[in-house]
Motif scaffolding. Structure first.
Motif, PDB file in Angstrom:
ATOM      1  N   ALA A  33       0.830  -1.202   0.000  1.00 52.47           N
ATOM      2  CA  ALA A  33       0.000   0.000   0.000  1.00 52.47           C
ATOM      3  C   ALA A  33       0.869   1.258   0.000  1.00 52.47           C
ATOM      4  CB  ALA A  33      -0.927  -0.015   1.215  1.00 52.47           C
ATOM      5  N   LEU A  34       1.948   1.236   0.780  1.00 52.73           N
ATOM      6  CA  LEU A  34       2.871   2.376   0.780  1.00 52.73           C
ATOM      7  C   LEU A  34       3.495   2.556  -0.597  1.00 52.73           C
ATOM      8  CD1 LEU A  34       4.512   4.589   2.212  1.00 52.73           C
ATOM      9  CD2 LEU A  34       6.163   2.813   2.860  1.00 52.73           C
ATOM     10  N   ILE A  35       3.907   1.464  -1.213  1.00 53.05           N
ATOM     11  CA  ILE A  35       4.508   1.536  -2.553  1.00 53.05           C
ATOM     12  C   ILE A  35       3.530   2.151  -3.547  1.00 53.05           C
ATOM     13  CG2 ILE A  35       5.319   0.117  -4.484  1.00 53.05           C
ATOM     14  CD1 ILE A  35       6.462  -1.802  -2.351  1.00 53.05           C
ATOM     15  N   ARG A  36       2.255   1.781  -3.428  1.00 53.80           N
ATOM     16  CA  ARG A  36       1.244   2.302  -4.342  1.00 53.80           C
ATOM     17  C   ARG A  36       1.083   3.817  -4.180  1.00 53.80           C
ATOM     18  NH1 ARG A  36      -2.375   0.102  -7.668  1.00 53.80           N
ATOM     19  NH2 ARG A  36      -4.358   1.165  -8.023  1.00 53.80           N
ATOM     20  N   VAL A  37       1.084   4.287  -2.927  1.00 52.76           N
ATOM     21  CA  VAL A  37       0.986   5.730  -2.687  1.00 52.76           C
ATOM     22  C   VAL A  37       2.187   6.450  -3.300  1.00 52.76           C
ATOM     23  CG1 VAL A  37       1.010   7.519  -0.910  1.00 52.76           C
ATOM     24  CG2 VAL A  37      -0.431   5.490  -0.615  1.00 52.76           C
ATOM     25  N   VAL A  59      -5.704   7.151  -2.777  1.00 55.00           N
ATOM     26  CA  VAL A  59      -5.175   5.856  -3.214  1.00 55.00           C
ATOM     27  C   VAL A  59      -5.764   4.721  -2.385  1.00 55.00           C
ATOM     28  CG1 VAL A  59      -3.086   4.458  -3.434  1.00 55.00           C
ATOM     29  CG2 VAL A  59      -3.043   6.872  -4.075  1.00 55.00           C
ATOM     30  N   MET A  60      -5.813   4.894  -1.089  1.00 53.71           N
ATOM     31  CA  MET A  60      -6.284   3.828  -0.211  1.00 53.71           C
ATOM     32  C   MET A  60      -7.774   3.560  -0.376  1.00 53.71           C
ATOM     33  SD  MET A  60      -3.587   2.777   1.183  1.00 53.71           S
ATOM     34  CE  MET A  60      -4.307   1.660   2.366  1.00 53.71           C
ATOM     35  N   ASP A  61      -8.548   4.593  -0.736  1.00 49.83           N
ATOM     36  CA  ASP A  61      -9.981   4.393  -0.900  1.00 49.83           C
ATOM     37  C   ASP A  61     -10.311   3.402  -2.007  1.00 49.83           C
ATOM     38  OD1 ASP A  61     -10.777   5.982   1.168  1.00 49.83           O
ATOM     39  OD2 ASP A  61     -11.277   7.730  -0.046  1.00 49.83           O
ATOM     40  N   VAL A  62      -9.399   3.223  -2.948  1.00 45.99           N
ATOM     41  CA  VAL A  62      -9.649   2.296  -4.055  1.00 45.99           C
ATOM     42  C   VAL A  62      -9.554   0.849  -3.583  1.00 45.99           C
ATOM     43  CG1 VAL A  62      -8.845   1.509  -6.308  1.00 45.99           C
ATOM     44  CG2 VAL A  62      -8.818   3.953  -5.755  1.00 45.99           C
ATOM     45  N   MET A  63      -8.491   0.515  -2.848  1.00 46.00           N
ATOM     46  CA  MET A  63      -8.253  -0.870  -2.454  1.00 46.00           C
ATOM     47  C   MET A  63      -8.676  -1.175  -1.025  1.00 46.00           C
ATOM     48  SD  MET A  63      -4.546  -1.636  -4.201  1.00 46.00           S
ATOM     49  CE  MET A  63      -4.630  -3.368  -3.774  1.00 46.00           C
ATOM     50  N   TYR A  64      -8.594  -0.192  -0.147  1.00 48.85           N
ATOM     51  CA  TYR A  64      -8.923  -0.398   1.267  1.00 48.85           C
ATOM     52  C   TYR A  64      -9.840   0.718   1.737  1.00 48.85           C
ATOM     53  CZ  TYR A  64      -4.896  -3.493   0.928  1.00 48.85           C
ATOM     54  OH  TYR A  64      -4.013  -4.476   0.543  1.00 48.85           O
TER      55      TYR A  64
END
Length: 459
Positions: free
Chosen positions: A323-327, A346-351
């Protein structure tokens, strides 16, 4: 070239190279420096159309790279570029691919060079959930064959079992001059054994493992139901143990829950120290993220970014780091600052923030009924038929875990049953989860379906 598809142009979509650099960084961490430098570093991006990432490796190794690393490449690409991303290699595979694979796989399965240098004890974040496992692994690394033998580490995927195995290997290689350390997975051990058996080359195979001073075996649950491999593994285990050599094993469940593995092996797994690793708490998750950012030289000004990620991703360290890498990848691609606004987007998409909210009993009943090809009416009926009783118990168990309903409300929703029946159902499911891997897998699949449906509902 992909059939029926024109060559992708880099200028057709936003230039992927910043993201590719991030993907390569993650690949280097996952496969280790040596493997990365040999196989991954020469890969080039040929094109990107928003969904398909077209890659090219040197002609002589492209087939091997595609077969051996295709899945990890795609997994990393999806973490950075999105869940719909696919990868493909441009050009024909090398004709000698399969020969190379057969020759290389056994050697790589036991070589000490396979240890990831970033998986060290210094880089392992200690928390309440993993303190015992870390201390035991360090004791084994400092005094192989004398501290805890065997050491059996168990935890769900993504909590650090492999990290500790590599840390032991790196430590012994660094501080025990002349010691031979072998690392393998149960799957690689099986493949190596089958290859040796077919080639009538069992003696070299036995020497490769039985001459080790320290043998590290990952994911021993994959030995299940492989009679000949279990037999060979049993003798390998005994040969090393009787000579005072160190064995360290990892598994996703306790030894007694390996119901498809021979009892004599389960007994040996339990003969030493069994240490579990639990999910990290919030402060530990934040510390893990901060350490990862330092390692990757990522500058994050606001700790609230790390706290937000740690709040959303709670049960898997690998997913936490992903998740950090994605951000960071989104920051790289958009040039936006790494702040709470970007992290939230970013997090709202997956988590999504609502991902951990309570589920309704009706939603749970529908999901369980669908999974077992029943109707919701059958699930709550008085029938005690086995095809209905077990799914009903699972649904009650999930309702207690995933909803905020009282025992009385759960019983009422399942045909007017009382709270004692609800407790009995939960007890039966818990007992079965300890010795029935099929039940574990079924409930995990239903749980995943429920999370997916909840995400669809929230969006």
């Amino acid at each position: 070239m992909l059939p029926g598809r024109s060559r992708l142009a880099l200028d057709a979509q936003p230039e992927p190279m910043p993201a590719w650099r991030t993907i390569r960084t993650e690949l280097r961490r996952l496969v280790g420096e040596t493997t990365y430098d040999i196989w991954i570093a020469p890969i080039e991006v040929q094109g990107w159309d928003g969904e398909l990432l077209l890659l090219k490796a040197p002609a002589g190794t492209q087939g091997w790279v595609s077969d051996r690393f295709g899945r990890v490449l795609e997994r990393c690409a999806r973490q950075i570029l999105g869940a719909s991303t696919r990868i493909a290699f441009d050009g024909p595979k090398a004709s000698a691919t399969r020969t190379a694979e057969r020759a290389l796989a056994p050697a790589q399965s036991v070589t000490g060079a396979a240890f990831n240098p970033r998986y060290s004890f210094d880089q392992f974040i200690i928390g309440q959930g993993n303190r015992l496992a870390h201390a035991a692994a360090l004791a084994v690394a400092e005094h192989p064959g004398q501290a805890y033998n065997p050491l059996f580490l168990h935890a769900p995927p993504g909590l650090g079992k492999t990290h500790l195995l590599h840390a032991i290997g790196n430590f012994v290689n660094a501080f025990s001059a002349g010691a031979t350390v072998r690392y393998t997975t149960a799957e690689a051990f099986t493949n190596h054994f089958v290859t040796a058996l077919n080639a009538k080359a069992l003696e070299p195979f036995k020497r490769a493992y039985r001459d080790a001073d320290v043998l590290l075996i990952d994911d021993v649950q994959f030995l299940a139901s492989k009679a000949k491999t279990e037999e060979e593994f049993f003798h390998t285990f005994n040969a090393l143990y009787e000579r005072g050599r160190q064995l360290v094993l990892t598994c996703d469940r306790l030894p007694r829950a390996l119901v498809s593995v021979q009892e004599r092996l389960r007994e040996r797994f339990e003969a030493g120290l069994v240490a579990d690793i639990k999910t990290p708490d919030q402060p530990t998750r934040v510390t893990i993220l901060r350490k990862r950012a330092q390692l990757d030289q990522i500058r994050i000004e606001d700790d609230a970014v790390l706290e937000l990620i740690a709040e959303r991703v709670t049960d898997n360290v690998r997913a936490l780091e992903g998740a950090l890498i994605r951000v960071v990848a989104h920051h790289s691609l958009t040039q936006r600052p790494i702040d709470v606004a970007l992290a939230t987007e970013v997090m709202d998409v997956m988590y999504p923030a609502g991902g951990s909210t309570s589920l309704s009993i009706e939603a749970i009943q529908t999901a369980v009924a669908d999974y077992y090809a029943l109707t919701p009416e059958e699930l709550v009926s008085p029938s005690r038929a086995a095809r209905i009783a077990w799914p009903r118990q699972i649904a009650i168990h999930l309702a207690r875990d995933l909803s905020t309903a009282s025992l009385q409300a759960i019983g009422s929703a399942f045909g007017g049953r009382n709270h004692a029946t609800v407790l009995h159902a939960c007890k039966r499911v818990s007992e079965r989860l300890h010795n029935d891997q099929q039940a574990v897998d079924q409930i995990a699949q239903i749980h995943a379906q429920l999370r997916g449906r909840q995400a669809d509902r929230d969006y």
